[in-house]
Design a protein around this motif. Sequence first.
Motif, PDB file in Angstrom:
ATOM      1  N   UNK A 109       0.821  -1.213   0.000  1.00 32.09           N
ATOM      2  CA  UNK A 109       0.000   0.000   0.000  1.00 32.09           C
ATOM      3  C   UNK A 109       0.859   1.269   0.000  1.00 32.09           C
ATOM      4  N   UNK A 110       2.154   1.125   0.274  1.00 34.22           N
ATOM      5  CA  UNK A 110       3.036   2.297   0.213  1.00 34.22           C
ATOM      6  C   UNK A 110       3.153   2.851  -1.195  1.00 34.22           C
ATOM      7  N   UNK A 111       2.752   2.079  -2.206  1.00 34.24           N
ATOM      8  CA  UNK A 111       2.847   2.545  -3.586  1.00 34.24           C
ATOM      9  C   UNK A 111       1.791   3.588  -3.918  1.00 34.24           C
ATOM     10  N   UNK A 112       0.745   3.661  -3.112  1.00 37.66           N
ATOM     11  CA  UNK A 112      -0.364   4.563  -3.406  1.00 37.66           C
ATOM     12  C   UNK A 112      -0.140   5.929  -2.750  1.00 37.66           C
ATOM     13  N   UNK A 113      -0.699   6.990  -3.324  1.00 34.65           N
ATOM     14  CA  UNK A 113      -0.543   8.314  -2.710  1.00 34.65           C
ATOM     15  C   UNK A 113      -1.329   8.421  -1.415  1.00 34.65           C
ATOM     16  N   UNK A 114      -0.833   9.254  -0.522  1.00 37.39           N
ATOM     17  CA  UNK A 114      -1.525   9.487   0.744  1.00 37.39           C
ATOM     18  C   UNK A 114      -2.941   9.985   0.488  1.00 37.39           C
ATOM     19  N   UNK A 115      -3.877   9.489   1.284  1.00 39.41           N
ATOM     20  CA  UNK A 115      -5.288   9.879   1.217  1.00 39.41           C
ATOM     21  C   UNK A 115      -5.989   9.382  -0.040  1.00 39.41           C
ATOM     22  N   UNK A 116      -5.345   8.493  -0.809  1.00 37.19           N
ATOM     23  CA  UNK A 116      -6.012   7.941  -1.987  1.00 37.19           C
ATOM     24  C   UNK A 116      -7.098   6.960  -1.559  1.00 37.19           C
ATOM     25  N   UNK A 117      -8.197   6.968  -2.306  1.00 34.49           N
ATOM     26  CA  UNK A 117      -9.250   5.963  -2.156  1.00 34.49           C
ATOM     27  C   UNK A 117      -9.018   4.928  -3.249  1.00 34.49           C
ATOM     28  N   UNK A 118      -8.750   3.685  -2.853  1.00 32.47           N
ATOM     29  CA  UNK A 118      -8.273   2.668  -3.787  1.00 32.47           C
ATOM     30  C   UNK A 118      -9.364   1.629  -4.036  1.00 32.47           C
ATOM     31  N   UNK A 119      -9.875   1.534  -5.252  1.00 35.49           N
ATOM     32  CA  UNK A 119     -10.873   0.494  -5.569  1.00 35.49           C
ATOM     33  C   UNK A 119     -10.253  -0.898  -5.468  1.00 35.49           C
ATOM     34  N   UNK A 120     -11.069  -1.895  -5.135  1.00 37.09           N
ATOM     35  CA  UNK A 120     -10.569  -3.261  -5.034  1.00 37.09           C
ATOM     36  C   UNK A 120      -9.971  -3.737  -6.350  1.00 37.09           C
ATOM     37  N   UNK A 121     -10.527  -3.258  -7.471  1.00 30.32           N
ATOM     38  CA  UNK A 121     -10.036  -3.693  -8.786  1.00 30.32           C
ATOM     39  C   UNK A 121      -8.558  -3.367  -8.965  1.00 30.32           C
ATOM     40  N   UNK A 122      -8.091  -2.290  -8.345  1.00 25.93           N
ATOM     41  CA  UNK A 122      -6.685  -1.906  -8.449  1.00 25.93           C
ATOM     42  C   UNK A 122      -5.804  -2.935  -7.743  1.00 25.93           C
ATOM     43  N   UNK A 173      -5.898   4.191   4.001  1.00 25.14           N
ATOM     44  CA  UNK A 173      -5.158   4.089   5.258  1.00 25.14           C
ATOM     45  C   UNK A 173      -5.194   5.419   5.990  1.00 25.14           C
ATOM     46  N   UNK A 174      -5.090   5.365   7.292  1.00 19.14           N
ATOM     47  CA  UNK A 174      -4.840   6.573   8.063  1.00 19.14           C
ATOM     48  C   UNK A 174      -3.475   7.112   7.642  1.00 19.14           C
ATOM     49  N   UNK A 175      -3.310   8.436   7.646  1.00 20.65           N
ATOM     50  CA  UNK A 175      -2.059   9.001   7.135  1.00 20.65           C
ATOM     51  C   UNK A 175      -0.840   8.542   7.941  1.00 20.65           C
ATOM     52  N   UNK A 176      -0.993   8.286   9.234  1.00 19.58           N
ATOM     53  CA  UNK A 176       0.134   7.794  10.022  1.00 19.58           C
ATOM     54  C   UNK A 176       0.486   6.349   9.660  1.00 19.58           C
ATOM     55  N   UNK A 177      -0.540   5.537   9.343  1.00 17.10           N
ATOM     56  CA  UNK A 177      -0.269   4.188   8.865  1.00 17.10           C
ATOM     57  C   UNK A 177       0.466   4.245   7.523  1.00 17.10           C
ATOM     58  N   UNK A 178       0.043   5.176   6.678  1.00 13.69           N
ATOM     59  CA  UNK A 178       0.706   5.344   5.384  1.00 13.69           C
ATOM     60  C   UNK A 178       2.165   5.765   5.583  1.00 13.69           C
ATOM     61  N   UNK A 179       2.383   6.730   6.467  1.00 16.86           N
ATOM     62  CA  UNK A 179       3.754   7.174   6.740  1.00 16.86           C
ATOM     63  C   UNK A 179       4.612   6.019   7.268  1.00 16.86           C
ATOM     64  N   UNK A 180       4.013   5.208   8.134  1.00 17.66           N
ATOM     65  CA  UNK A 180       4.776   4.119   8.754  1.00 17.66           C
ATOM     66  C   UNK A 180       5.219   3.087   7.713  1.00 17.66           C
ATOM     67  N   UNK A 181       4.297   2.603   6.897  1.00 16.25           N
ATOM     68  CA  UNK A 181       4.675   1.548   5.953  1.00 16.25           C
ATOM     69  C   UNK A 181       5.629   2.103   4.888  1.00 16.25           C
ATOM     70  N   UNK A 182       5.505   3.411   4.588  1.00 20.45           N
ATOM     71  CA  UNK A 182       6.433   4.005   3.641  1.00 20.45           C
ATOM     72  C   UNK A 182       7.871   3.938   4.124  1.00 20.45           C
TER      73      UNK A 182
END
Length: 672
Positions: free
Chosen positions: A250-263, A301-310
């Motif tokens: 999920x680190x590949x996606x931009x912060x605050x992105x809404x990601x469809x399951x198809x992706x 993801x929550x932005x802190x979760x995004x920051x962490x996995x990044x």
Amino acid sequence: MLKTTILGSSQPPVAVTGTRRGLSIQGMGGIGKSVLAAALARDSAVRQAFADGVYWVSLGQEPNVLSLQTELARELGDKTPDFSDVSGGKKFLTELLAPQRCFVVLDDIWDEQHLRAFDVLGDQGQMLVTTRDSSLVTGIGAVEHSLNLLSPDQARVLLARWTGCGVTELPTEADKIARECGYLPLALAMAGAMLKKSRRWESVLQRLQRADLDKIRQQFPDYDYPDLLKMLQVSVDALEPELQERYLDFAVFPEDARIPEAVLQTLWAPVGLDELDVVDILDDLVAKSLLRRDDQENLFLHDLQYDYIGKQVKDLPGLHQRWLDAYKEKCGQGWASCPQDGYFFGQLTRHLKEAGQVDQLRSLLFDYDWLRAQLTANGINGLLADYDWLTDDKLLQLLQSTLRLSAHVLATKPQQLNQRLWGHLRDREQPEFSTLLTEGAAQQPSLWLQPQQANLTAPDGALLRTFEGHSGEVMSVALSEDGRHALSGSYDKTMKLWDVTTGEALRTFEGHSGGVRSVALSEDGRHALSGSEDKTMKLWDVTTGEALRTFEGHSGWVRSVALSEDGRHALSGSSDNTMKLWDVTTGEALRTFEGHSGWVGSVALSEDGRHALSGSSDNTIKLWDLTTDNCLATFCGDHSFYACDLSADGVTIVAGDQAGTVHFFSVITPEP
């Protein structure tokens, strides 16, 4: 309290804030701002009260504001929004939302300019802002509601809900786990999700106590509450290796992105996962509170979760390349042939840039098929945003300027892409443009007129930006000393302050009952002056938009105004054929200068404040001594003078007349 405020139609917007900046602000990232906002947005009473709709806009630290404005416009029912910059987007959304009774959530605001881009509601609408910075919402008069850390008792209740235990059934380790989680709701939710199945309270407590705090502090030196990140580390470390690898993807996606399951299905197909496998993984991560779903079943993801996995991914460019390779399998005829899955067309250019595929990105942005496909998928604003990834490429920036000049047409008529490109670029010799035009011509489905030379505005001409927002003619403009802001006065009875860089209207000044004929800015940029057809002049506070003082005394329109360099005096020219000198502090008219036989359409002050100029419809320019009221000299012409100014050394006068002629006069001082 919040629900009551929101449902009270007379209340101002509501802000849920989350750091200790500003008055009465308590909280931080992970305190639950977005969760509370989502609960309010889903509340049946709120939805019933706002019959025209509830809308959610997620911004984050570096949002593409223009794309978000376009997306909101489409959600409001306009499939082809007609704007090409943030200022135009704000105007467009204001017109759409002004009459509507709707509720708009602006989630995770970090920048005041981003907030103002969506400050578009009318009297019947309500806005809910979530932010960590309380100072951002003071300008819109928001009612502030601060969120604090949970109390120990509240933390126990939250743990009980997540684990399915009664509060009295919680073991003694529960209090210690809550303390290790820093009483933060998100950390407690992740802890509760781990405990729901295993109920291994002692094991979770030990994991928290052994977490590598030094490593966390090194990775996140600016975050004051490492307890949340400590719980996140424990939750991720507890995942099975394959599930942990998928979560870090999920680190590949931009912060605050809404990601469809198809992706995710596309991304994970090369590792052998089918649709059912993807659903199982996502359900598991959501159940562990490591991932969330919105109302449209998109993942985020929550932005802190995004920051962490990044921070945990060692080869982020390689992860972006994996994303590109996965999508290539679905795009057999090139990138433009990919199916629209709600994510791909909005993010391909980002992934190319992050993967280091700059040459491929450049080729894409000169590809006619991509331009056409992106116009169809995301409109002109989505296409323009693609070029922001290569701002140092002069030819690409020239192409972006070309598209921006035609944005008002392409927004509603994307089928005219080829004709517009030919009209702007026909005479360009660069091979990239020649290929682009040839590709466009080859795809014309029917007869069309091909220009033999460029017949539209040159993209590298003098025009840089157009400021749109007034509903009447613009009669006067002024530029701040630092060049960052501009002021405009209009026949629509308003004055507007503009951000010169973005073109956004930052503030509208209302109060005159007639058209605003002239405006001026103080040297420090804190005050503005306006002269109006209502026969008055007003002094404004630029920061708040408040009218500080009204100057009354003229019997005709105030056609021109000027401010002295020290801000203590103002000058006004009027249709009553006079010029007046004013004390800015008291509003008193200090002197009236009479001598013109026609209206005074332009006034100017010398740098030392000792002399003034007045230009009139009597075809003269007069130079005045402000200390004695004497007219020192009169300069004659053949037409009405509409503009005048005095050089810094006081020796040269420049003036413009009704015939379109610019005159230069020398001020000759008689010898003693």
